[in-house]
Write an enzyme that holds these catalytic residues in place. Structure first.
Site, PDB file in Angstrom:
ATOM      1  N   VAL A  11       0.838  -1.213   0.000  1.00 56.78           N
ATOM      2  CA  VAL A  11       0.000   0.000   0.000  1.00 56.78           C
ATOM      3  C   VAL A  11       0.865   1.252   0.000  1.00 56.78           C
ATOM      4  CG1 VAL A  11      -1.686   1.309   1.353  1.00 56.78           C
ATOM      5  CG2 VAL A  11      -1.866  -1.166   1.205  1.00 56.78           C
ATOM      6  N   ASP A  30      10.853   3.566   5.489  1.00 59.53           N
ATOM      7  CA  ASP A  30      10.684   2.203   5.999  1.00 59.53           C
ATOM      8  C   ASP A  30      11.896   1.897   6.869  1.00 59.53           C
ATOM      9  OD1 ASP A  30       8.798  -0.381   4.759  1.00 59.53           O
ATOM     10  OD2 ASP A  30      10.461  -0.787   6.147  1.00 59.53           O
ATOM     11  N   THR A 121      -5.174  -0.858   6.952  1.00 61.17           N
ATOM     12  CA  THR A 121      -6.517  -1.308   7.326  1.00 61.17           C
ATOM     13  C   THR A 121      -6.556  -1.541   8.834  1.00 61.17           C
ATOM     14  OG1 THR A 121      -6.789  -2.305   5.182  1.00 61.17           O
ATOM     15  CG2 THR A 121      -8.286  -3.056   6.902  1.00 61.17           C
ATOM     16  N   LYS A 222     -14.002   0.245   4.898  1.00 55.85           N
ATOM     17  CA  LYS A 222     -12.984  -0.668   4.363  1.00 55.85           C
ATOM     18  C   LYS A 222     -13.289  -2.115   4.749  1.00 55.85           C
ATOM     19  CE  LYS A 222      -9.487  -2.501   2.604  1.00 55.85           C
ATOM     20  NZ  LYS A 222      -8.083  -2.359   2.604  1.00 55.85           N
ATOM     21  N   GLY A 271     -14.400 -21.080  -7.182  1.00 55.07           N
ATOM     22  CA  GLY A 271     -13.044 -21.638  -7.280  1.00 55.07           C
ATOM     23  C   GLY A 271     -12.595 -22.256  -5.981  1.00 55.07           C
ATOM     24  N   CYS A 278      -5.436  -9.635   2.409  1.00 54.28           N
ATOM     25  CA  CYS A 278      -6.536  -8.790   2.902  1.00 54.28           C
ATOM     26  C   CYS A 278      -7.791  -9.552   3.319  1.00 54.28           C
ATOM     27  CB  CYS A 278      -6.899  -7.759   1.840  1.00 54.28           C
ATOM     28  SG  CYS A 278      -5.628  -6.519   1.677  1.00 54.28           S
ATOM     29  N   LYS A 281      -7.682 -11.932   6.456  1.00 57.49           N
ATOM     30  CA  LYS A 281      -7.329 -11.179   7.673  1.00 57.49           C
ATOM     31  C   LYS A 281      -8.406 -10.140   8.028  1.00 57.49           C
ATOM     32  CE  LYS A 281      -4.422  -7.391   7.048  1.00 57.49           C
ATOM     33  NZ  LYS A 281      -4.525  -6.151   7.327  1.00 57.49           N
TER      34      LYS A 281
HETATM   35  C1  UDX Z   1      -8.692  -7.035  -2.045  1.00 59.16           C
HETATM   36  C2  UDX Z   1      -9.746  -5.971  -2.405  1.00 59.16           C
HETATM   37  O1  UDX Z   1     -10.319  -6.286  -3.688  1.00 59.16           O
HETATM   38  C3  UDX Z   1      -9.121  -4.588  -2.402  1.00 59.16           C
HETATM   39  O2  UDX Z   1     -10.120  -3.623  -2.665  1.00 59.16           O
HETATM   40  C4  UDX Z   1      -8.509  -4.371  -1.035  1.00 59.16           C
HETATM   41  O3  UDX Z   1      -7.946  -3.136  -0.894  1.00 59.16           O
HETATM   42  C5  UDX Z   1      -7.464  -5.433  -0.759  1.00 59.16           C
HETATM   43  O4  UDX Z   1      -8.074  -6.710  -0.821  1.00 59.16           O
HETATM   44  P1  UDX Z   1      -6.739  -8.320  -3.328  1.00 59.16           P
HETATM   45  O5  UDX Z   1      -6.530  -9.069  -2.053  1.00 59.16           O
HETATM   46  O6  UDX Z   1      -5.558  -7.782  -4.033  1.00 59.16           O
HETATM   47  O7  UDX Z   1      -7.732  -7.074  -3.092  1.00 59.16           O
HETATM   48  O8  UDX Z   1      -7.448  -9.318  -4.346  1.00 59.16           O
HETATM   49  P2  UDX Z   1      -8.880  -9.511  -5.040  1.00 59.16           P
HETATM   50  O9  UDX Z   1      -8.745  -9.280  -6.478  1.00 59.16           O
HETATM   51  O10 UDX Z   1      -9.936  -8.767  -4.322  1.00 59.16           O
HETATM   52  O11 UDX Z   1      -9.073 -11.090  -4.817  1.00 59.16           O
HETATM   53  C6  UDX Z   1      -9.038 -11.646  -3.515  1.00 59.16           C
HETATM   54  C7  UDX Z   1      -9.181 -13.149  -3.566  1.00 59.16           C
HETATM   55  O12 UDX Z   1     -10.482 -13.526  -3.991  1.00 59.16           O
HETATM   56  C8  UDX Z   1      -8.224 -13.855  -4.541  1.00 59.16           C
HETATM   57  O13 UDX Z   1      -7.721 -15.013  -3.924  1.00 59.16           O
HETATM   58  C9  UDX Z   1      -9.086 -14.193  -5.728  1.00 59.16           C
HETATM   59  O14 UDX Z   1      -8.624 -15.320  -6.442  1.00 59.16           O
HETATM   60  C10 UDX Z   1     -10.409 -14.484  -5.042  1.00 59.16           C
HETATM   61  N1  UDX Z   1     -11.588 -14.302  -5.912  1.00 59.16           N
HETATM   62  C11 UDX Z   1     -11.891 -13.062  -6.388  1.00 59.16           C
HETATM   63  C12 UDX Z   1     -12.417 -15.372  -6.186  1.00 59.16           C
HETATM   64  O15 UDX Z   1     -12.167 -16.496  -5.752  1.00 59.16           O
HETATM   65  N2  UDX Z   1     -13.526 -15.162  -6.958  1.00 59.16           N
HETATM   66  C13 UDX Z   1     -13.856 -13.939  -7.451  1.00 59.16           C
HETATM   67  O16 UDX Z   1     -14.884 -13.833  -8.127  1.00 59.16           O
HETATM   68  C14 UDX Z   1     -13.011 -12.861  -7.162  1.00 59.16           C
END
Ligand code: UDX
Length: 461
Positions: A11, A30, A121, A222, A271, A278, A281
């Site tokens: 971030v 950092d 967060t 958030k 899936g 994120c 947690k």
């Molecule tokens: C997420 C939020 O989308 C973002 O807004 C926040 O700030 C941080 O957390 P991120 O963890 O990078 O982002 O990934 P994201 O694209 O949201 O996917 C999260 C998980 O869900 C992945 O493991 C992805 O494979 C899974 N996923 C996502 C599914 O299994 N099915 C879906 O339809 C969408």
């Protein structure tokens, strides 16, 4: 404006480079000297499309620098973003010790007015605690401080794009001055007036909504957003199980569900479950927040439980096919928790591999970006040079992350190299027809090609 960004993680680094690109002067801090060394050498410490170039350009333009001493940055910057990690504790609660440490160091050195913005967060009411902290520990009588919350919604793999083209920018403030400063900082993004570093011919130019609210609400937005998205995923995974059991097709169900604008098409891909730094947690932390406040958050507990059971589902499907797993060679395509990242934190692929190893399987895996990070987490497997090597001699092949490159492989070559051409598609990324054409036994998620359950008896009237 001079801006300090504390924390050069995912971030912090995107925020620092993004703000610099829009014309601010940014000092990114950092205390991990190794990380600062990497950044000052022109590299970045993790894989994220477009970020290295953004950092390079802004360092060269002298708008972005990396240092290790927070006190030096605080002396020059009126605005300080806190972007340090808030990892989960055993209880699920977020560990806020890094946030507190940063606040303590700011208190010890800051003079004059500062706007301290929490971007990490954090659970609701952390802003309140920070305000109290600064009132107690601010060591200079000239230190004046506003605290604000500005949650980030960046997705790994498209974080740079998300920074420049967000769906909304949320700020939680308690003074006009803080709101005005934040609006000024984000003006180029809100108005979309920057030269777009992501798209050559940028068509995404509509004004970005600026949501100004109180600090507690901003913090809660958030957690609520991430929990809602996680809930959609667990929902569609639950429906996928039903589709499989009764002989329906989850792809079609999701497609039609998503056409209802009130539901929306995104985050309905079934899936092996969600992972990353994120969702798992934040969900746990939000459940803690809700329950500590005396609210019934069992809905979100169930979302988490459904997600954990995805791993059981994969392992049981594989065991069902292989019969005896011990000694069998299993190939894995994809280790990262999702494509376009090298992040393996809470990656479903690693959870599946650990379970297969415990069953005695011999695992060989390939991922385009995440192998280094995976090696540190799961040492007992063979890491392969490419997707073909991961299929070689395997009796089952598991596709667990939907990288594009897996869609462009020579399937005849893959099939020929396997001892048994069995593919388990944990992300529904391949076409059943094409796989069958190439002679694979193909298992996916939630297509009820082989309904397990017989029809219930007709009710006696
Ligand atoms: C997420 C939020 O989308 C973002 O807004 C926040 O700030 C941080 O957390 P991120 O963890 O990078 O982002 O990934 P994201 O694209 O949201 O996917 C999260 C998980 O869900 C992945 O493991 C992805 O494979 C899974 N996923 C996502 C599914 O299994 N099915 C879906 O339809 C969408």
């Amino acid at each position: 404006m001079n801006i300090a960004v504390i924390g050069a993680g995912y971030v912090g680094l995107i925020t620092a480079a993004g703000l610099a690109e829009t014309g601010q002067r940014v000092i990114c801090v950092d205390d991990d000297l190794r990380k600062i060394e990497i950044l000052n050498s022109g590299a970045i410490p993790f894989y994220e499309p477009g970020l290295e170039e953004l950092v390079r350009r802004n360092r060269q333009a002298k708008r972005l620098e990396f240092i290790s001493k927070l006190e030096d940055a605080a002396a020059e910057c009126q605005v300080i973003f806190i972007c340090v990690g808030t990892p989960p504790q055993e209880s699920g609660e977020a560990d806020l010790s890094s946030v507190e440490l940063v606040a303590r160091r700011i208190s010890g050195c800051a003079r004059g007015y500062h706007l301290v913005i929490e971007k990490s967060t954090v659970p609701v009411q952390t802003g309140r605690r920070l305000q109290k902290h600064f009132a107690i520990y601010g060591s200079s009588s000239q230190f004046q401080c506003d605290v604000a919350s500005n949650p980030e919604f960046l997705r790994e793999g498209s974080g740079v794009e998300d920074f420049f083209h967000p769906d909304r920018i949320v700020v939680g403030v308690e003074s006009e001055k803080a709101a005005t400063l934040l609006k000024e900082i984000y003006q180029p993004v809100l108005e979309q007036t920057f030269a777009c570093p992501v798209h050559d011919d940028c068509g995404k130019r509509s004004r970005v909504p600026f949501v100004v609210t109180d600090i507690n609400s901003a913090e809660l937005i958030k957690h609520a957003s991430n929990s809602f998205l996680a809930m959609k995923i667990s929902f569609i995974n639950m429906i996928a199980d039903l589709c499989e059991a009764v002989g329906a097709n989850v792809g079609k169900v999701a497609e039609a569900l998503g056409m209802d604008e009130r539901i929306g098409a995104s985050f309905l891909r079934p899936g092996v479950g969600f992972g990353g730094s994120c969702f798992p947690k934040d969900l746990q932390a939000f459940v803690r927040v809700g329950e500590d406040a005396g609210c019934d958050f069992s809905l979100l507990r169930e979302v988490e439980r459904i997600n954990q059971r995805r791993i059981d589902m994969v392992v049981s499907k594989i065991k069902n096919e292989l019969w005896v797993v011990r000694g069998k060679r299993v190939g894995v395509w994809g280790l990262a928790f999702k494509p376009r990242t090298d992040d393996v934190r809470s990656a479903p692929a690693l959870a599946v591999i650990r379970r297969l190893l415990a069953e005695g399987a011999v695992v060989q895996a390939y991922d385009p970006q995440a192998m280094e990070k995976a090696k540190a987490e799961v040492p007992g497997i063979e890491y392969c040079a490419d997707a073909y090597a991961a299929a070689q001699g395997a009796e089952a092949l598991l596709a667990l992350t939907e990288w594009d490159e897996f869609l462009h492989l020579d399937l005849a070559r893959v099939r020929q190299s396997m001892v048994r051409p069995l593919i388990f598609d944990g992300r529904n990324m391949f076409s059943r027809a094409i796989m069958s054409e190439h002679g694979f036994e193909y298992l996916d998620i939630g297509s009820g090609g082989s309904a397990r359950k017989p029809l219930p008896d007709a009710k006696q009237g």
